[in-house]
Design an enzyme around this catalytic site. Structure first.
Site, PDB file in Angstrom:
ATOM      1  N   THR A 419       0.859  -1.182   0.000  1.00  0.00           N
ATOM      2  CA  THR A 419       0.000   0.000   0.000  1.00  0.00           C
ATOM      3  C   THR A 419       0.901   1.240   0.000  1.00  0.00           C
ATOM      4  O   THR A 419       2.113   1.132   0.092  1.00  0.00           O
ATOM      5  CB  THR A 419      -0.860  -0.079   1.278  1.00  0.00           C
ATOM      6  OG1 THR A 419      -1.560  -1.312   1.255  1.00  0.00           O
ATOM      7  CG2 THR A 419      -1.849   1.036   1.409  1.00  0.00           C
ATOM      8  N   THR A 437      -4.297   1.909  -2.142  1.00  0.00           N
ATOM      9  CA  THR A 437      -3.690   0.606  -2.380  1.00  0.00           C
ATOM     10  C   THR A 437      -4.261  -0.068  -3.612  1.00  0.00           C
ATOM     11  O   THR A 437      -5.364   0.276  -4.057  1.00  0.00           O
ATOM     12  CB  THR A 437      -3.925  -0.299  -1.146  1.00  0.00           C
ATOM     13  OG1 THR A 437      -3.310  -1.568  -1.344  1.00  0.00           O
ATOM     14  CG2 THR A 437      -5.406  -0.495  -0.880  1.00  0.00           C
ATOM     15  N   GLU A 458      -7.773  -6.752  -4.656  1.00  0.00           N
ATOM     16  CA  GLU A 458      -8.218  -6.446  -3.297  1.00  0.00           C
ATOM     17  C   GLU A 458      -9.154  -7.490  -2.703  1.00  0.00           C
ATOM     18  O   GLU A 458      -9.250  -7.625  -1.481  1.00  0.00           O
ATOM     19  CB  GLU A 458      -8.912  -5.086  -3.303  1.00  0.00           C
ATOM     20  CG  GLU A 458      -8.696  -4.298  -2.043  1.00  0.00           C
ATOM     21  CD  GLU A 458      -7.243  -3.920  -1.836  1.00  0.00           C
ATOM     22  OE1 GLU A 458      -6.673  -4.379  -0.822  1.00  0.00           O
ATOM     23  OE2 GLU A 458      -6.681  -3.189  -2.653  1.00  0.00           O
ATOM     24  N   ASP A 461      -8.296  -9.907   0.123  1.00  0.00           N
ATOM     25  CA  ASP A 461      -8.325  -9.532   1.542  1.00  0.00           C
ATOM     26  C   ASP A 461      -9.495 -10.176   2.275  1.00  0.00           C
ATOM     27  O   ASP A 461      -9.559 -10.123   3.507  1.00  0.00           O
ATOM     28  CB  ASP A 461      -8.406  -8.010   1.695  1.00  0.00           C
ATOM     29  CG  ASP A 461      -7.038  -7.352   1.647  1.00  0.00           C
ATOM     30  OD1 ASP A 461      -6.031  -8.077   1.567  1.00  0.00           O
ATOM     31  OD2 ASP A 461      -6.968  -6.112   1.691  1.00  0.00           O
ATOM     32  N   SER A 485     -10.049  -4.288   5.796  1.00  0.00           N
ATOM     33  CA  SER A 485      -8.723  -3.710   5.581  1.00  0.00           C
ATOM     34  C   SER A 485      -8.063  -3.427   6.921  1.00  0.00           C
ATOM     35  O   SER A 485      -8.729  -3.408   7.970  1.00  0.00           O
ATOM     36  CB  SER A 485      -8.844  -2.409   4.780  1.00  0.00           C
ATOM     37  OG  SER A 485      -7.604  -1.744   4.687  1.00  0.00           O
ATOM     38  N   SER A 486      -6.745  -3.194   6.897  1.00  0.00           N
ATOM     39  CA  SER A 486      -6.009  -2.744   8.074  1.00  0.00           C
ATOM     40  C   SER A 486      -5.535  -1.302   7.928  1.00  0.00           C
ATOM     41  O   SER A 486      -4.813  -0.796   8.790  1.00  0.00           O
ATOM     42  CB  SER A 486      -4.802  -3.648   8.317  1.00  0.00           C
ATOM     43  OG  SER A 486      -5.214  -4.957   8.633  1.00  0.00           O
ATOM     44  N   GLY A 508      -0.013  -3.738   4.751  1.00  0.00           N
ATOM     45  CA  GLY A 508      -0.984  -4.790   5.032  1.00  0.00           C
ATOM     46  C   GLY A 508      -1.411  -4.746   6.490  1.00  0.00           C
ATOM     47  O   GLY A 508      -1.628  -3.675   7.067  1.00  0.00           O
TER      48      GLY A 508
END
Length: 609
Positions: A419, A437, A458, A461, A485-486, A508
């Site tokens: 990202t 990202t 994506e 994820d 997401s983080s 991540g």
């Protein structure tokens, strides 16, 4: 700790982790952007800059210069953020771009309020929980990544459009102009770009448009050469004329859908690039979400971040609440790291059970951020013992009076690490913290032919299957759903509603621990912002072993922590943060990663002499 107290501590602290004195001193006089026109040779990267009129911090000097150019022409922090992000789509195409998504956090200096945009990619409306299941078994991660199946509806163009419409001062054409010029004239390839290209060369060769763009002559471009992207320049020109929402309809949308549903493999390729499910209706239906930020009180400060679908705000916030009653500033380095690691482990255990897309899942955001719940988890931490992972989650709706009971835990879902994060500020006091990202380094590896940008992967994820039948998983795929997401773009205000610091990071799932460690280093340990960013990192994500960077792994601290039960693995690097802080005299100080991922670039409009 008050804003002024935090600054006083930061000023008197020495560079306790890395010796950056020479780097910082040199950067103070080199923080300005070069003239906007000229050769494609990039500005010099410097990790810190202090001055007036606004600031930009990103991973790339050309991108930071694009943001500064827009600030100098009367744009605000929002305009500069979009300009910087668009330039990153040229110079950091393996981390971001039109084919991806992200989360945008904005502080409005006039109202002293924080706003957020959820621009996360969405799954096709035909997706279900078995999106990545084949013949009754979850797909191998590598098979899912390089495929149309992993491509979600991009959210980045819609995020830029919504941010500019809501808070910007400049036109779309104005903010895209620096990036359009950069794509047309080209940028200078550095060692990081070449290495990332080499790491993905086998994937890129299987897709003609990717090979043509990123492998000139069939090989990764040499360091020092100029790489141009005329297709992206034309795409930016089109979006400037027709508007950013035009990507979600018409010929450009058709190109995206055609590429995702029929990945254009090179003749003779043996790769199985599974077709995606993306449809034109998915693009037409896409919306960016305005939503309330998360808010966590910490040491007299207000920490704002992004709410679910990202787990960043809730997980960083829960960990801060767990640490609230610890005197981190007075602990030894060993005990500080021990408490940081354990708080991260606990917060990740609860994240895995409770956080998903709130439009499809019942996510207890308010309860996860309650101090009562944090206190019921903090009592698990012992000074002379280590919690075992995977640690079981607790129910934030029923925190009880004692420590949460033990049970079955789940491992953390893998997330791609490449990202990118940028931070901007302007002369009026507005601030943006924005992380965007395409997920994996190089995303799906599939470039949209004739358009000059990579499509995201994506959707990987999502959890591919439910890891523990006894523990519900809110992150399974579903129709129109946003994967968890983080990403953790963060803005910290003092008790008067004035900005103290803003920051974020790529990486991540390690984004959460990077932001947490940087914040506690800055607020509790009194480190200057650039030192808090540069500090050797640890990352615990409810796993059996904690990841350590070499400077910690090779230190005496590791042995002392192992003596109380910690287990460690070594990784080359964790995260690459950028941030901006407001100084007492009204100047901005921008700070970027000095070393990781080739180092970042901090700039201000008018440097301090």
């Amino acid at each position: 700790m008050s804003h002024s107290a935090a600054r006083r501590v930061g000023r008197r602290r020495t560079l306790s982790y890395l010796s950056l004195t020479a780097v910082v001193a040199g950067a103070l006089s080199l923080g300005a952007a070069p003239p906007p026109h000229g050769s494609p040779k990039p500005p010099v990267k410097t990790p810190v800059a202090t001055g007036w009129g606004g600031a930009v911090a990103s991973v790339d000097a050309d991108a930071s210069a694009a943001g500064i150019e827009v600030l100098r022409k009367g744009g605000n922090a929002v305009d500069a953020a979009v300009a910087t992000a668009a330039a990153l789509g040229v110079t950091e195409p393996y981390s971001s771009g039109l084919g991806g998504g992200g989360y945008f956090v904005y502080y409005d200096a006039r109202t002293h309020r924080v706003h957020t945009l959820d621009g996360r990619e969405t799954a096709p409306r035909t997706a279900d929980k078995n999106l990545f299941v084949e013949d009754g078994k979850p797909l191998a991660f590598a098979d899912a990544v390089t495929s149309g199946l992993s491509v979600g509806t991009p959210g980045t163009p819609a995020t830029w459009d919504e941010a500019l419409r809501s808070w910007g001062r400049k036109s779309t054409r104005d903010v895209l102009a620096p990036a359009t010029r950069l794509a047309r004239q080209g940028f200078t390839v550095d060692g990081t770009f070449r290495q990332q290209t080499a790491d993905n060369a086998a994937r890129f060769r299987d897709f003609p448009a990717s090979a043509k763009l990123f492998l000139p002559g069939g090989e990764p471009p040499a360091v020092g050469t100029t790489l141009k992207n005329p297709d992206l320049a034309r795409t930016y020109d089109e979006l400037s004329r027709k508007g950013l929402r035009s990507l979600y309809g018409g010929a450009l949308a058709q190109d995206i859908v055609r590429t995702a549903t029929h990945p254009p493999l090179a003749p003779g390729s043996t790769r199985v690039a599974r077709p995606g499910k993306l449809a034109l209706a998915d693009l037409r239906a896409y919306d960016v979400k305005h939503q309330a930020p998360t808010r966590t009180g910490y040491r007299g400060l207000d920490v704002y971040s992004i709410a679910p679908s990202s787990s960043g705000g809730t997980t960083v916030g829960e960990a801060l609440n767990i640490l609230e009653n610890d005197k981190l500033g007075k602990l030894s380095q060993e005990q500080y790291l021990h408490h940081f690691i354990e708080a991260s482990r606990i917060a990740f255990a609860d994240r895995g059970r409770w956080v998903g897309d709130p439009s499809r899942e019942d996510v207890p955001t308010r309860e996860l951020l309650s101090q009562r719940f944090a206190d019921s988890r903090a009592c698990l931490i012992q000074d002379d013992a280590v919690l075992k992972s995977p640690l079981a989650p607790a129910d934030p709706r029923r925190p009880g009076k004692g420590c949460a009971p033990a049970g079955k835990g789940v491992d953390t879902t893998y997330e791609g690490e490449n990202t990118t994060h940028l931070t901007t500020a302007d002369r009026w006091g507005n601030v943006v913290s924005y992380t965007l990202t395409i997920e994996q380094t190089g995303g799906s590896a599939i470039t949209v032919p004739g358009r000059g940008f990579l499509l995201n992967n994506e959707l990987t994820d999502f959890s591919f299957s439910q890891a523990n039948p006894a523990v519900p998983d809110p992150n399974l795929p579903g129709p129109g759903k946003r994967p968890r997401s983080s990403i953790s773009p963060t803005i910290v205000l003092d008790r008067h509603g004035e900005p103290v610091v803003a920051l974020g990071s790529p990486g991540g799932a390690t984004i959460i621990t990077t932001v947490l460690q940087t914040l506690t280093g800055y607020v509790d340990r009194g480190l200057p912002l650039v030192d808090a960013i540069a500090a050797p990192r640890a990352s615990q994500r409810n796993a059996a072993a904690t990841e350590l960077e070499p400077a910690l792994y090779d230190s005496a601290l590791r042995g002392r922590l192992e003596a109380i039960g910690h287990a460690f693995t070594q990784v080359p690097e964790i995260g690459a943060a950028t941030g901006i802080e407001r100084l007492k005299d009204g100047r901005w100080r921008a700070a970027a990663e000095p070393v990781r991922r080739g180092g970042g670039s901090a700039m201000v409009v008018t440097p301090t002499r």
